[in-house]
Design a protein around this motif. Structure first.
Motif, PDB file in Angstrom:
ATOM      1  N   ASN A  23       0.832  -1.197   0.000  1.00 51.07           N
ATOM      2  CA  ASN A  23       0.000   0.000   0.000  1.00 51.07           C
ATOM      3  C   ASN A  23       0.866   1.245   0.000  1.00 51.07           C
ATOM      4  OD1 ASN A  23      -2.525  -1.238  -0.046  1.00 51.07           O
ATOM      5  ND2 ASN A  23      -2.577  -1.470   2.180  1.00 51.07           N
ATOM      6  N   ARG A  66      -8.738   2.877  -2.269  1.00 46.85           N
ATOM      7  CA  ARG A  66      -7.279   2.998  -2.384  1.00 46.85           C
ATOM      8  C   ARG A  66      -6.879   4.422  -2.734  1.00 46.85           C
ATOM      9  NH1 ARG A  66      -3.259  -0.351  -2.313  1.00 46.85           N
ATOM     10  NH2 ARG A  66      -4.721  -2.064  -2.026  1.00 46.85           N
ATOM     11  N   LEU A  85      -5.300   5.392   0.608  1.00 49.26           N
ATOM     12  CA  LEU A  85      -4.080   4.589   0.684  1.00 49.26           C
ATOM     13  C   LEU A  85      -2.962   5.063  -0.235  1.00 49.26           C
ATOM     14  CD1 LEU A  85      -5.578   0.979   0.884  1.00 49.26           C
ATOM     15  CD2 LEU A  85      -4.786   2.440   2.757  1.00 49.26           C
TER      16      LEU A  85
END
Length: 496
Positions: free
Chosen positions: A221, A435, A439
């Protein structure tokens, strides 16, 4: 006796795994949905779940987050104070239509990301990779002072070598060349690929880490997902294209690659440059590369440049907006939500990954039920199987609630765009998923211009001719096995 011992051992493993899972997940502050998703993975997949967590679930260390925030604060505080009064006094937007929407969104982005509203920008829009990279290489070949490049993917394939050769020639001419890339996104590319560039005086480094990062800190990540180029401080590129053969349609798996990118000249390039400098200097804290000196003279020059453009009525008003795990304001996500919630006529969205957070999901549904024409376009094929099945789940859910979802059939759709009303649009690197929201490190251009918004709307409508509207019957006719995969991947949505 053996069976009793085995039974006790299994119970010990299960209890220990559960305790360790709870401790692992709750020791960091997370969203409730993310917390439950990780608890499910760690509890029901002993050992394998923890290996998966090691690579995917670990958060950035506090010292890394501090370093990133320190770079941002040192540069942007003065800019924000200067512009708060200008936006609130409406002096930057008084000649634009739909003033209230512009003011609300521009002030939201200023408050959440210190995103300065720049003026007098000229924009060229690219949807074809060959055209975009031909122009980019031409601009690099004409560079006289500096070329700064920041990409999630810088592949060592044919296109990557073409761009690298142009950078090497620029360095040979004495141009300052710096390359920042993501190690995970640029699989197969390492420091050796840039060795000759560095012998010629250029510099290249992997974001926030050394070349050994995957071994010393295995984490999948927190990628540098931004795509930025700044040339001579006057030309900027921002959008969805990465550097690699697939982005120019040379990968048989994907075929034609449909993306969206902007080439910008004007004061917005100053903010792209500052974004690059902060990312570069943050990474230099862990490498031996040369930091860029952002001193008082440089900042004064940028203030003067922004002031020069403030009085210009021609050109595209633009904010360069960043987001990432270093900042819990989630500026791009909130910008998306602001566009959707304030829409009165239409919202057109293109995204390869449709896994929206609840706030965005509800905003889309509310807008559709209020009579706003909400349309979303997704790819017809997966590049990540789990992600695509989750995308299908949310496509079905939105379809059931009045949102029109289309499947683009002419190759792979990778564009990350949003356009609404007469003049508001966003183009950049951020997808409509968890995401990109929390992230990855992302950057988008939010624009306030009738002509550019109209161009993006026309492109969307042209793409509709090569797309299929997904209906309730379409989803009803899918196999039970496919539906099961969609439901399962939806449960993992917060960690995909």
């Amino acid at each position: 006796m053996f069976l009793l011992l085995l039974s006790h051992s299994l119970w010990i493993i299960i209890i220990s795994n559960t305790i360790l899972a709870i401790w692992t997940v709750f020791r960091d502050r997370r969203d409730i949905a993310v917390t439950w998703a990780w608890l499910m993975v760690l509890t029901f997949l002993p050992i394998i779940g923890f290996i998966f967590y090691l690579f995917v679930g670990r958060k950035l260390s506090k010292d890394q987050i501090f370093n990133i925030r320190h770079e941002q604060k040192a540069v942007m505080d003065d800019f924000k104070v200067q512009q708060q009064n200008l936006i609130r006094s409406r002096s930057l937007l008084t000649k634009r239509k739909n003033l209230e929407r512009d003011l609300l969104l521009s002030n939201l982005l200023l408050e959440t990301d210190e995103a300065i509203l720049t003026q007098g920008n000229q924009v060229q829009l690219y949807t074809d990779g060959n055209e975009k990279f031909d122009q980019l290489i031409q601009d690099i070949n004409q560079a006289t002072t500096q070329v700064h490049i920041e990409y999630y993917t810088f592949s060592s394939d044919h296109l990557g070598r073409r761009v690298l050769h142009a950078l090497e020639e620029a360095a040979r001419r004495g141009v300052e060349v710096r390359v920042l890339y993501d190690l995970g996104g640029s699989r197969g590319t390492n420091y050796r690929f840039f060795q000759y560039l560095e012998r010629l005086g250029g510099e290249a480094q992997a974001f926030i880490s050394s070349s050994k990062a995957l071994f010393s800190s295995p984490r999948l990540n927190y990628h540098l997902h931004r795509k930025l180029v700044i040339i001579d401080g006057n030309i900027g590129y921002i959008g969805g294209f990465n550097i690699g053969d697939q982005y120019v349609g040379e990968d048989p798996k994907f075929g034609y690659w449909r993306d969206t990118h902007l080439r910008v000249t004007g004061s917005a390039t100053a903010m792209m440059q500052i974004r690059f400098m902060m990312d570069w200097n943050t990474t230099c804290r862990r490498t031996k590369k040369t930091r860029i000196d952002i001193d008082a003279d440089y900042m004064r020059t940028q203030f003067e440049r922004l002031a020069e453009y403030e009085s210009r009525s021609q050109g595209v008003p633009m904010q360069i907006v960043s987001s990432g795990p270093d900042n819990e304001n989630y500026a791009i996500r909130r910008g998306y939500q602001g566009i959707i919630s304030q829409a009165r006529q239409y919202v057109y969205i293109q995204t390869p990954y449709l896994i929206p957070e609840d706030s965005i999901l509800e905003s889309l549904i509310v807008a559709a039920k209020e009579g706003v024409d909400v349309r979303i376009m997704i790819p017809c094929m997966p590049d990540h199987p789990f992600v695509y099945r989750a995308t299908e789940y949310f496509a079905k859910y939105l379809t059931d609630n009045g949102v029109k979802v289309y499947k683009y059939n002419h190759g792979f759709l990778h564009a990350k765009t949003m356009v609404s009303g007469n003049n508001i649009a966003s183009v950049g690197s951020a997808n409509l998923d968890y995401r990109s929201a929390k992230l990855n490190f992302e950057v988008n251009a939010f624009t306030y211009d009738h002509q550019l918004a109209g161009h993006l709307k026309a492109i969307f409508e042209a793409d509709l001719k090569q797309s299929t509207l997904l209906t309730t019957d379409y989803f009803a006719n899918q196999s039970r096995w496919l539906k099961l995969k969609q439901y399962f991947c939806r449960l993992l949505a917060p960690i995909l």
